[in-house]
Design a protein around this motif. Sequence first.
Motif, short mmCIF file in Angstrom:
data_model
loop_
_atom_site.label_atom_id
_atom_site.label_comp_id
_atom_site.label_asym_id
_atom_site.label_seq_id
_atom_site.Cartn_x
_atom_site.Cartn_y
_atom_site.Cartn_z
N LEU A 15 0.83 -1.21 0.00
CA LEU A 15 0.00 0.00 0.00
C LEU A 15 0.86 1.26 0.00
O LEU A 15 0.54 2.24 -0.67
CB LEU A 15 -0.95 0.00 1.20
N MET A 16 1.97 1.22 0.73
CA MET A 16 2.88 2.36 0.75
C MET A 16 3.48 2.61 -0.63
O MET A 16 3.57 3.75 -1.09
CB MET A 16 4.00 2.14 1.78
N GLU A 17 3.88 1.53 -1.30
CA GLU A 17 4.45 1.67 -2.63
C GLU A 17 3.43 2.25 -3.61
O GLU A 17 3.75 3.12 -4.42
CB GLU A 17 4.95 0.31 -3.13
N LEU A 18 2.18 1.80 -3.49
CA LEU A 18 1.11 2.36 -4.31
C LEU A 18 0.92 3.85 -4.03
O LEU A 18 0.85 4.67 -4.95
CB LEU A 18 -0.22 1.65 -4.04
N ALA A 95 -7.83 -5.21 -9.34
CA ALA A 95 -7.34 -5.97 -8.19
C ALA A 95 -8.49 -6.40 -7.28
O ALA A 95 -8.49 -7.51 -6.75
CB ALA A 95 -6.32 -5.15 -7.42
N ILE A 96 -9.47 -5.54 -7.12
CA ILE A 96 -10.62 -5.86 -6.28
C ILE A 96 -11.49 -6.90 -6.96
O ILE A 96 -11.89 -7.90 -6.35
CB ILE A 96 -11.43 -4.59 -5.96
N ASP A 97 -11.79 -6.68 -8.24
CA ASP A 97 -12.65 -7.62 -8.98
C ASP A 97 -12.06 -9.02 -9.05
O ASP A 97 -12.77 -10.01 -8.94
CB ASP A 97 -12.90 -7.12 -10.41
N GLN A 98 -10.73 -9.09 -9.21
CA GLN A 98 -10.08 -10.39 -9.38
C GLN A 98 -9.42 -10.89 -8.09
O GLN A 98 -8.70 -11.88 -8.10
CB GLN A 98 -9.05 -10.31 -10.50
N LYS A 99 -9.68 -10.18 -6.99
CA LYS A 99 -9.19 -10.56 -5.66
C LYS A 99 -7.66 -10.78 -5.66
O LYS A 99 -7.17 -11.80 -5.19
CB LYS A 99 -9.92 -11.80 -5.16
N GLU A 104 0.47 -9.86 -6.98
CA GLU A 104 -0.16 -9.44 -8.24
C GLU A 104 -0.15 -7.91 -8.38
O GLU A 104 0.13 -7.38 -9.46
CB GLU A 104 -1.61 -9.94 -8.34
N ILE A 105 -0.44 -7.22 -7.28
CA ILE A 105 -0.44 -5.76 -7.32
C ILE A 105 0.97 -5.22 -7.56
O ILE A 105 1.18 -4.33 -8.37
CB ILE A 105 -1.06 -5.18 -6.04
N LYS A 106 1.96 -5.80 -6.87
CA LYS A 106 3.34 -5.35 -7.07
C LYS A 106 3.80 -5.56 -8.51
O LYS A 106 4.46 -4.69 -9.09
CB LYS A 106 4.29 -6.07 -6.11
N ASN A 107 3.46 -6.71 -9.07
CA ASN A 107 3.85 -6.99 -10.46
C ASN A 107 3.20 -6.02 -11.43
O ASN A 107 3.84 -5.52 -12.36
CB ASN A 107 3.51 -8.43 -10.84
#
Length: 186
Positions: A15-18, A95-99, A104-107
């Motif tokens: 979350l921090m990176e985002l 990310a929310i739709d596909q859980k 996955e988010i970092k990639n």
Amino acid sequence: MEERATTLKQMGDCLMELGASLMSSGANTGRVRLTIERISQAWGIEAELLITSRALLIMVSRPNTEESVTIVKQNPPLAINFTTVSGISRMSWKAIDQKWGVEEIKNDLKRIKARPHYNRWLILLFVSLAGMAFCRNMGGSMIDASVTFVATFAGLFVRQEAHKKGFNPCLIVVFAAVTATMIAGI
């Protein structure tokens, strides 16, 4: 998503990176807050944010437990890139739709950040045209608009050069403003 297998620290770091990527790309604080809250809720955790011009603080916790992690990071230098901002926003919904989990988010964030920026000269041209159009819209003559174009172009050019050389952000603004003002004044 591997919620329990993923530690709260890993989630907080993600979350921090985002948040830092959004801040450095020119997102407003409301967008940063909304994106972080959206993903943290999907992961079943709570996130509290403190956003300043110099730093980002995130405290993440699991509801109904005393487990929490606080992360502070100085904001990276501002390199406005609205393609990154919109890419992260779209990614957060996906990310929310596909859980998605942390990996996955970092990639996907790496992929978004690797996209090429707009061509520098194209930015100079269109920002200068926008300044020129604004001048005309406010009742300026074609001569006024032409001077505005040149002053905007030169000021932004100086700003970009000073940014590349790593000057203090406040000095960058001063350099750009003095350049544009001197040209407009002459």
